[in-house]
Structures are given as structure tokens and as C-alpha cells.
Enzyme design. Structure first.
Site, PDB file in Angstrom:
ATOM      1  N   ASP A  99      19.172  71.515  13.011  1.00 19.47           N
ATOM      2  CA  ASP A  99      18.594  72.514  12.112  1.00 19.47           C
ATOM      3  C   ASP A  99      19.590  73.656  12.011  1.00 19.47           C
ATOM      4  OD1 ASP A  99      16.529  74.342  10.778  1.00 19.47           O
ATOM      5  OD2 ASP A  99      15.362  72.531  11.147  1.00 19.47           O
ATOM      6  N   HIS A 143      17.895  74.413   5.711  1.00 18.29           N
ATOM      7  CA  HIS A 143      17.964  74.376   7.179  1.00 18.29           C
ATOM      8  C   HIS A 143      19.336  73.909   7.665  1.00 18.29           C
ATOM      9  CE1 HIS A 143      13.692  75.229   8.042  1.00 18.29           C
ATOM     10  NE2 HIS A 143      13.462  74.621   6.893  1.00 18.29           N
ATOM     11  N   GLU A 202      11.968  73.360   2.129  1.00 19.57           N
ATOM     12  CA  GLU A 202      12.097  74.815   2.186  1.00 19.57           C
ATOM     13  C   GLU A 202      13.423  75.380   1.673  1.00 19.57           C
ATOM     14  OE1 GLU A 202       8.994  76.227   5.490  1.00 19.57           O
ATOM     15  OE2 GLU A 202      10.876  75.590   6.383  1.00 19.57           O
TER      16      GLU A 202
END
Ligand SMILES: *[C@@H]1O[C@H](CO)[C@@H](O)[C@H](O)[C@H]1NC(C)=O
Ligand SMILES: *[C@@H]1O[C@H](CO)[C@@H](O)[C@H](O)[C@H]1NC(C)=O
Length: 607
Positions: A222, A275, A346
Site C-alpha cells: 500500500d 494507494h 479510492e
């Protein structure tokens, strides 16, 4: 109160002083039929197979040895059983020296497998049946594949219990017919936010195998860290937390082999293009954008990330795709499963503003939107992910993405190939409905039911919102996107919340066909070796049964959460006994006094 024999375990008082138990394994098999002639002793069980030289012969033998030696070592006494007559379960009290007829000894397992060589992959047949007959001294197991046989062993090991002294018994006659409702039954672990050691990952795999979950979805990287070694770009692990918090090639092979031996597939996730900061930035600074920005949660219109630290791949820079190809190709050689997860969640539009190439790309055509930008990523990256040169030769590689790529309000792509599997995480069964309606195969990970990390409060520091001494209702401050008590998906999802989730609610039969299964997810902001097992177990086992045989009584169609109670309480003790550090669910009093801790006296309260 109504007790279904096939769903509950009942203490049977026998003429001999040893008592046997119609054990109720977890997950509940699809069908269990008990007879009444009483228990048999379990002698030295010899495994007899029709393997005929299969390469999987050794794997099956090892799995049997593990199950049988665990049963011998544990001398398991069921810790919580459904019991309608006594106030609480009597622990078997035999001396172990009772005389039994010769035919009351079980001395072998006759295993027949139709297809010894079937590969462990999506949709492989996992069915099995177990038959123990009064007239026979062998246990008969039939399975289509070795993977079904492994499930038979984890059921069998739960059936073998102590006779009260040194011996083992099985209640019988019994016939079990079993297969999963859904082929995808997973746990997602995150080693990007915090490192988890190989030993702890193996502990999770032990729990997965025992509860018939068959997927370890490994969210490896991540923005915070990159813990996995790459031969091509060894510099990536400069962004591991320390040189010791790195998975070497050998560690990865070890985890995959350990899982494979237990019927568990390892599906890696490299989260892209969001990410993404750690690791990538060590390869080439120009392929990431906004890594040095303030994440701006305190000035939301400018935010570049939903959590620290920011970073996304620069999806216009051509160099990005060269690196993505190298990374994907190398990891595909190591993770050979037919599925591979490439993230996709996201994306933050503001982060992209930090890239000069992206700003120029927007300037070239003012009608372009962030939806178009994500489309550019999908169109350019997907051919890389499906090219056999990059999949280690796999022709059947399927790509998984988080639902955002098609459902995000501000950055979804327009045309996303329908053979990409979507992992649903927002808005419960509404999004399962939406995605299957769009024609996608779906893995259900709805945060409000299946996220295991929810409910532990906010973790970002220097948070003045906690500095509240009183408010009108003496409530915890509510912030972070509406989750009560400070985490976005709070509150905590209890095992009952997980187990009672009707994730195919409102779907047509055609849509239901597109649901591959469920995965509980544990994001790792507040997770490392110290707490991972207690956050996962035994709650993941509730999801295991949910996806295996469901949360309803097959006869009545009613939810069987109350019958699941003793089963999961017992299973938690069993997990502990085999070294999986599962958390307690109740005061032990509730385990020892079935139904004493029920909220409702009416056993049909849950429907
Ligand atoms: C990012 O760029 C877009 C398009 O030019 C603009 O609308 C938006 O306000 C920018 N975001 C920030 C935080 O400046
Ligand atoms: C979830 O549903 C609510 C209410 O319909 C909606 O406002 C919200 O945007 C949805 N969330 C996502 C991520 O789509």
C-alpha cells in the site's frame, strides 16, 4: 425450543459409561444424518486410497496425517454443545476401559477420489461425503477432487473426540454429504499498513483450512510500505519498514506451498493506481504523483488521500506502464493462481493534479474528466494484465478490482471489461445488486458486515475531535464519514452481524449466479502479529459457514444463528487448541450454559 438433529449436537447417554456426542462441525455440513447404535472407538486409522501414483498422493496423505494426529493430540472434549435436556453439557466421564465389541473399532479410512489431479483453482469441485456404518470398521470418504477430500478430513477431525480417558471415539452411524454454496470464500490480510510475519500468516491459513475458507487475499502493498522483494527492482524494499520486515522469494513460496497443501489459494493484491507511493517511488519518482503533498483531510476540498500517506501512479506517464508490466510479470511468476487483484480503489482526483503530464493531458482537451483519466488507465493496463507473456503463461488469468472502478462517483471508468471480477465493499447488498446487474462477477466484502477492522476508533493523530468533554447526550463524537465513534465503518462487526448477512438479498437468480462468494477483510492500520488472529478469529469462521452452507436451516428456511452459537463457541476453543489465537466471544459462563446468555427466550427470535 426446536432442535434439529442435523443441526445440533446432542449428548446421548449410553449404556456404557463413556458418552458420545453427535458433534456439530463448523461450518455445518449441508447434510448430516445420524443413526442411534452408538459410538465406535477410533483405533489406529490406516488411510487406504485409490491414488495410483497421482502427484497429489503425498499432499492428501500429509493432510490426513495432520487431521488425525491433531485429533489424537487434542483428545478433544466438545466445549459447547447444543443440549436440550441437561442444564449444561456433561464432559464425557468414561474410564476408557469399557469393553467394546471388536466391530466397534474403527481401523481405517477408505478414500476414493474421482479426479486426483484437478488443479486448485476457481470453481474446482470441493464436494465430499463421509459414511460410517455400524456394520463396518472403516470410514468411507468419497470426493471428486483432493480438495474435497481435504475438507472431509477437517470435518472428520472435528468428529473424533475423547472418550474421557486415553481413547478416541466417533458417534455413529453417520452420513455426511457436503459441498460449498459458493466457490470463493476468503480472508483479506493487509501487510502494507503493518507487517505480518510468515508464521502469523501461516496461523491464519490454519484457521482458513479448518473453517473451509479457501482464499487468502493478500493485500501485500500500500502507500505506506512495500514489503515484498522484487528481483527486477530490489530497491523497492527500501520502503519496507525495516530489512527484517520483507517477504523474500522463499517466504512467498513457503506461504503459497503451505496454503496449497491445505486447499487454500493465495491471491495477491498489488493496489494500483491509487494507494501507491512506497516501492514505486524507489523505482522511479516520476511514476508516482502527490507523494509529497499534505493529505489535507483538514481541508477536504484539497485532500489528496483519504488516509496518510498520499500517492497514486501517474497514469499518463508511459514509464508507469513499463514498471507495472515488470512488477506484474515478476509477481505472476511467483503467484500462479488463476486470479490476481490489481486494486483500483479510492482514486483521489486532487492527487492527479500534482502530475505535470496529467495536467497537460487535461489541457489538451478541456472536455476530459477524471472518468476519462481512469478509462485511460483501464485501457492501457488491462492488456498488460491479461497478456500471457505477463501471466506466467496462464491463459485463464482473471483480474479482480475493487468496485470503485465502475461505481466511484468522481472517477469511475466508462467501459470496464465485464470479465473483470468486482469486489463490492460499499452499501451492502445494494452494490452487489448493482454490480451483478451490470453483468460483473462479484466478490462480496461489504464493509458494514464483513470488514473485520471496523470499530476500533480513529487512528490519525493530532485529532482535536477527541478533545470533547461533554455533549448533550454523552455520546462519543461522531466523525470520519459517519462511522460512530471515529472510524469510517464503525461499529465493530460482530460474528452475528457477519453470519446474518443476506448478501444476495433482492437478486434475481441470474444475478445470484454472478456472486462468486464472500471475503472478510482486515485492513491493517491497527493490526500486526499481536492482534491479527484475535481480530480474524473466530469471526472469519462465521463468514466461512455463511459462504459454505449458509445462515439458514435447510429444512425450515429460517435463520439458524441461535443454533450457530454453540457451534462457533466450541470452534473458538478448538482454534485455540490448535494454536490459532482466536478471541473470546462471550463470558465462558455462556459457553458452559447454552442459551443462558440469549437476549430472547424465544429461540425463533432470529428469522
Ligand atoms: C484539480 O484540478 C481540477 C481540474 O483542473 C480542478 O477542478 C480542481 O480544483 C483541482 N484541485 C485542486 C485541489 O486544486
Ligand atoms: C451509498 O448509498 C448512498 C445512499 O443512496 C449514497 O448517497 C452513496 O453515494 C452510496 N455510496 C457509494 C460509495 O456509492
Amino acid at each position: 425450543m426446536r432442535f434439529t438433529e442435523t443441526l445440533t449436537a446432542i449428548v446421548v447417554g449410553l449404556a456404557a459409561s463413556a458418552e458420545a456426542v453427535k458433534v456439530n462441525p463448523l461450518p455445518a455440513p449441508q447434510s448430516v444424518t445420524w443413526g442411534e447404535s452408538g459410538p465406535k472407538n477410533v483405533g489406529w486409522l490406516e488411510l487406504r486410497t485409490d491414488a495410483r501414483g497421482s502427484k497429489n498422493q503425498r499432499l492428501v496423505r500429509d493432510a490426513f496425517d495432520r487431521a488425525y494426529s491433531t485429533a489424537r493430540k487434542l483428545q478433544w472434549v466438545p466445549q459447547a454443545i447444543e443440549e436440550p435436556i441437561l442444564k449444561y453439557p456433561e464432559i464425557p466421564t468414561g474410564t476408557g476401559n469399557e469393553k467394546r465389541e471388536a466391530s466397534s473399532w474403527l481401523s481405517g479410512v477408505d478414500l476414493k477420489i474421482a479426479d486426483w489431479d484437478a488443479e486448485l483453482k476457481h470453481g474446482v469441485d470441493e464436494s465430499y461425503d463421509i459414511k460410517i456404518e455400524a456394520s463396518s470398521n472403516s470410514i468411507k470418504i468419497n470426493a471428486e477432487t483432493v480438495w474435497g477430500a481435504l475438507h472431509a478430513f477437517t470435518t472428520l477431525q472435528q468428529l473424533i473426540i475423547s472418550d474421557g480417558k486415553q481413547g478416541l471415539i466417533i458417534e455413529q452411524p453417520v452420513e455426511i454429504k457436503d459441498e460449498p454454496n459458493f466457490p470463493y470464500r476468503g480472508l483479506m490480510l493487509d501487510s502494507g499498513r503493518n507487517f505480518i510475519t510468515v508464521a502469523k500468516i501461516k496461523e491464519q491459513i490454519d484457521g482458513l483450512a479448518l473453517s473451509k475458507l479457501n482464499i487468502l487475499h493478500w493485500h501485500i502493498t500500500d502507500s505506506q510500505s512495500w514489503p515484498i522483494h522484487l528481483d527486477k527492482y530490489p530497491q523497492v524494499t527500501k520502503d519496507a519498514y525495516s530489512p527484517r520486515e520483507v517477504y523474500s522469494n522463499r517466504d512467498v513460496a513457503d506461504i503459497i506451498a503451505y496454503a496449497h497443501a491445505r486447499g487454500v489459494r493465495v491471491i495477491p493484491e498489488i493496489d494500483m493506481p491509487g494507494h501507491s507511493a512506497s516501492g514505486w517511488q524507489q523505482i522511479d519518482e516520476s511514476i508516482v504523483t502527490c507523494v509529497d503533498s499534505w493529505w489535507s483531510n483538514d481541508d477536504w476540498p484539497k485532500h489528496t488521500a483519504v488516509q496518510p500517506n498520499p500517492g497514486q501512479l501517474d497514469v499518463i506517464n508511459e514509464k508507469t506502464y513499463d514498471v507495472v508490466t515488470d512488477v506484474y510479470r515478476e509477481l505472476s511468476g511467483r503467484f500462479t493462481d488463476d486470479f490476481f487483484h490489481v486494486g483500483g480503489d479510492e482514486l483521489q482526483p486532487n492527487c492527479f493534479n500534482f502530475s505535470l503530464p496529467i495536467r497537460q493531458w487535461f489541457a489538451e482537451d478541456p472536455s476530459r474528466t477524471y472518468h476519462d483519466l481512469n478509462q485511460h488507465w483501464v485501457d492501457t493496463a488491462m492488456p498488460i494484465f491479461t497478456d500471457e507473456k505477463n501471466t506466467g503463461g496462464r491463459k485463464d488469468r482473471r483480474i479482480i478490482m475493487w468496485e470503485d472502478v465502475v461505481l466511484s462517483h468522481d472517477s469511475s471508468a466508462h467501459n470496464v471489461p465485464k470479465d473483470i471480477i468486482m469486489q463490492a465493499w460499499n452499501n451492502g447488498s445494494d452494490h452487489v445488486n448493482k454490480l451483478t446487474g451490470m453483468g460483473y462477477d462479484v466478490i462480496v466484502s461489504s464493509a458494514d458486515f464483513l470488514y473485520l477492522d471496523c470499530g476500533h476508533g480513529g487512528y490519525v493523530t493530532n485529532d482535536a475531535r477527541y478533545n470533547v468533554q461533554e455533549n448533550p447526550d454523552w455520546e462519543h463524537p461522531n466523525f470520519n464519514y459517519g462511522g460512530t465513534g471515529g472510524s469510517w465503518c464503525a461499529p465493530y462487526n460482530t460474528w452475528q452481524r457477519i453470519y446474518m448477512y443476506d448478501f444476495t438479498r433482492g437478486l434475481t437468480d441470474e444475478q445470484k449466479e454472478k456472486v462468486l462468494g464472500v471475503a472478510v477483510t482486515l485492513f491493517g492500520e491497527q493490526v500486526d502479529d499481536t492482534v491479527v488472529s484475535s481480530k480474524v478469529w473466530p469471526r472469519a469462521a462465521a463468514a466461512g459457514e455463511l459462504a459454505w452452507s449458509g445462515n439458514r436451516d435447510p429444512e425450515t428456511g429460517k435463520k439458524r444463528a441461535t443454533y450457530m452459537t454453540q457451534r462457533i463457541l466450541n470452534f473458538r476453543e478448538y482454534l485455540l487448541a490448535v494454536g490459532v489465537e482466536a478471541a473470546p466471544l462471550v463470558p465462558k459462563y455462556c459457553l458452559q450454559h447454552p442459551h443462558a446468555c440469549d437476549l430472547y427466550y424465544d429461540q425463533d427470535a432470529v428469522e
